[in-house]
Design a protein around this motif. Sequence first.
Motif, PDB file in Angstrom:
ATOM      1  N   VAL A  14      16.269 -29.749 -45.825  1.00  0.00           N
ATOM      2  CA  VAL A  14      15.874 -30.992 -46.509  1.00  0.00           C
ATOM      3  C   VAL A  14      16.769 -32.050 -45.471  1.00  0.00           C
ATOM      4  O   VAL A  14      15.987 -33.257 -45.303  1.00  0.00           O
ATOM      5  N   ALA A  15      18.167 -31.923 -45.720  1.00  0.00           N
ATOM      6  CA  ALA A  15      18.854 -33.088 -44.968  1.00  0.00           C
ATOM      7  C   ALA A  15      18.413 -33.224 -43.409  1.00  0.00           C
ATOM      8  O   ALA A  15      18.215 -34.353 -42.988  1.00  0.00           O
ATOM      9  N   SER A  20      16.126 -36.031 -38.916  1.00  0.00           N
ATOM     10  CA  SER A  20      15.208 -35.915 -37.662  1.00  0.00           C
ATOM     11  C   SER A  20      13.893 -36.785 -37.814  1.00  0.00           C
ATOM     12  O   SER A  20      13.357 -37.287 -36.710  1.00  0.00           O
ATOM     13  N   GLN A  21      13.127 -36.893 -38.966  1.00  0.00           N
ATOM     14  CA  GLN A  21      12.078 -37.701 -39.142  1.00  0.00           C
ATOM     15  C   GLN A  21      12.264 -39.128 -39.209  1.00  0.00           C
ATOM     16  O   GLN A  21      11.558 -40.091 -38.799  1.00  0.00           O
ATOM     17  N   LEU A  22      13.555 -39.398 -39.477  1.00  0.00           N
ATOM     18  CA  LEU A  22      13.932 -40.656 -39.593  1.00  0.00           C
ATOM     19  C   LEU A  22      13.988 -41.192 -38.053  1.00  0.00           C
ATOM     20  O   LEU A  22      13.647 -42.287 -37.676  1.00  0.00           O
ATOM     21  N   LEU A  87      11.057 -28.425 -31.967  1.00  0.00           N
ATOM     22  CA  LEU A  87      11.929 -28.423 -30.702  1.00  0.00           C
ATOM     23  C   LEU A  87      10.714 -29.002 -29.705  1.00  0.00           C
ATOM     24  O   LEU A  87      10.912 -29.890 -29.036  1.00  0.00           O
ATOM     25  N   ARG A  88       9.587 -28.340 -29.781  1.00  0.00           N
ATOM     26  CA  ARG A  88       8.627 -28.716 -28.753  1.00  0.00           C
ATOM     27  C   ARG A  88       8.191 -30.065 -28.915  1.00  0.00           C
ATOM     28  O   ARG A  88       7.965 -30.804 -27.847  1.00  0.00           O
ATOM     29  N   GLY A  89       7.839 -30.455 -29.966  1.00  0.00           N
ATOM     30  CA  GLY A  89       7.137 -31.878 -30.283  1.00  0.00           C
ATOM     31  C   GLY A  89       8.056 -32.863 -30.048  1.00  0.00           C
ATOM     32  O   GLY A  89       7.571 -33.824 -29.266  1.00  0.00           O
ATOM     33  N   THR A  90       9.553 -32.711 -30.418  1.00  0.00           N
ATOM     34  CA  THR A  90      10.468 -33.674 -30.277  1.00  0.00           C
ATOM     35  C   THR A  90      10.639 -34.001 -28.911  1.00  0.00           C
ATOM     36  O   THR A  90      11.035 -34.990 -28.367  1.00  0.00           O
ATOM     37  N   VAL A 186      17.548 -32.869 -31.521  1.00  0.00           N
ATOM     38  CA  VAL A 186      18.977 -32.288 -31.440  1.00  0.00           C
ATOM     39  C   VAL A 186      19.099 -32.057 -32.794  1.00  0.00           C
ATOM     40  O   VAL A 186      19.921 -31.140 -33.413  1.00  0.00           O
ATOM     41  N   CYS A 187      18.581 -32.751 -33.906  1.00  0.00           N
ATOM     42  CA  CYS A 187      18.759 -32.563 -35.402  1.00  0.00           C
ATOM     43  C   CYS A 187      18.044 -31.258 -35.638  1.00  0.00           C
ATOM     44  O   CYS A 187      18.424 -30.409 -36.441  1.00  0.00           O
ATOM     45  N   CYS A 188      16.933 -30.658 -35.002  1.00  0.00           N
ATOM     46  CA  CYS A 188      15.990 -29.906 -35.305  1.00  0.00           C
ATOM     47  C   CYS A 188      16.716 -28.458 -34.875  1.00  0.00           C
ATOM     48  O   CYS A 188      16.493 -27.432 -35.471  1.00  0.00           O
ATOM     49  N   LEU A 189      17.623 -28.623 -33.791  1.00  0.00           N
ATOM     50  CA  LEU A 189      18.417 -27.413 -33.292  1.00  0.00           C
ATOM     51  C   LEU A 189      19.099 -26.543 -34.572  1.00  0.00           C
ATOM     52  O   LEU A 189      19.501 -25.528 -34.355  1.00  0.00           O
ATOM     53  N   PHE A 190      19.575 -27.413 -35.371  1.00  0.00           N
ATOM     54  CA  PHE A 190      20.470 -26.847 -36.633  1.00  0.00           C
ATOM     55  C   PHE A 190      19.677 -26.476 -38.005  1.00  0.00           C
ATOM     56  O   PHE A 190      20.264 -26.049 -38.813  1.00  0.00           O
TER      57      PHE A 190
END
Length: 422
Positions: A14-15, A20-22, A87-90, A186-190
């Motif tokens: 969630v965090a 990421s969406q921000l 990751l693909r989308g971002t 980068v946020c999605c990597l974690f």
Amino acid sequence: MNRRQHDGAWVRNVALMWVSQLFVMSGFDAAMPFIPQLLRDNFGMIEQGERGVCVSIFTFVGALAYAVFCPIWGTLSDRLGVKIMLLRGTFLTAVFFPMMGYVTQPWMLIGLRGITAACAGTTAASNILLVKTVPDERQGFALGLLGTAVWGGAVLGQMIGGVVVDLYGYKVTFWACGVLYLFAGVCCLFAKDAPKVAAAKPPPKTQAAAIRRYRRGVLPLFTFGVWVMLVLIFVYSLVRRFEVPYFSMLVELITGPEKAAFWTGIIGAATCVGAVLSGVVIGYLADRWRPQTIIVPSLVLAVITLVITALTGDLLVMGVSRTLMFFFAGSLYPVLQKLLSAITPPRKRGKVFGWSSTFGNAGIMMSTVFSGWTIFLFGTRGVFLAAALLTAALIPAVLWGLRAVKEHPGYSAGASRTEKGK
């Protein structure tokens, strides 16, 4: 995975999805609200009707590409994992967005919008990750909280876009969009991907018969309740996006063209604060109250504030009414998402939420068609008055849909605490 690990995983997701969406929505809204000004400044489109039609085509192409590809990404997320889709989308969007700053013709801008929309789908993927990893009893809160990131990013993005466009122009703005999408990736990597869900036990014979009844034909094998929710999402998206692409043109009528981009950013940021508060408050209440208790008064107040926005000639009144409208109108989406998740088996939520994005963008596509004709025939203020009428018509449609979903065999899984206690 034990209970403590499970709790830690969903809280972390969630965090990370919130941050990421921000970034994603900051990147998107740093540029998209200012497309009408770009068409005027870079391509000489002065007349409101011509510019409104071009904005409609731009929005339509983006929604079409998003609608076509979201079910594909949603189905692949069930097979390959949600994280790879994020990751693909971002990262792909981070590559293509800056290219918009170098176009020399409107058709090139429209084409790149289609490419970026086809590559995107990160908001849908974020929703999928949460509905797959967050406990059912916390999904209303989690999805509402994610909505605050969407609108919070819109606040940040419109403030950035309004200032950067005013000071440095559109090319620098599109580069800023790409950088923000890169940070989102980068946020999605974690993030921790959703575990594979084992096939569920066969439902009781009576429920199985009700489900099989709606599994005929070439369309996806969804139950009646899911189809009702998808139709409601389509209608909601058509109504709620009707006037949005033309807000900067309404601001321009009051302030003049010189400072329209700046004030669009400032007012847009203020209105998104209303949507952020709506996501927190309504997401919390969606886990506790009946949907009708939330939706009906909110939509009535949204109609009133839309009418005020359409008729006022004062910038302050417009800003206040627009902020309140976003607070009230934003009440419906987390409720729809909560109910859709409740009537969908966990192993199918990726596919269903992919299709929900398709239906949402199909609604946006139809919205651009009708709103484009409306602005061409009745002008900018006419679009906002039409949006008020459509929002009023949305109330009986939603009440009918909620009654139909309540009769669905799986509805009790998504009932609020208040309903379960009755």
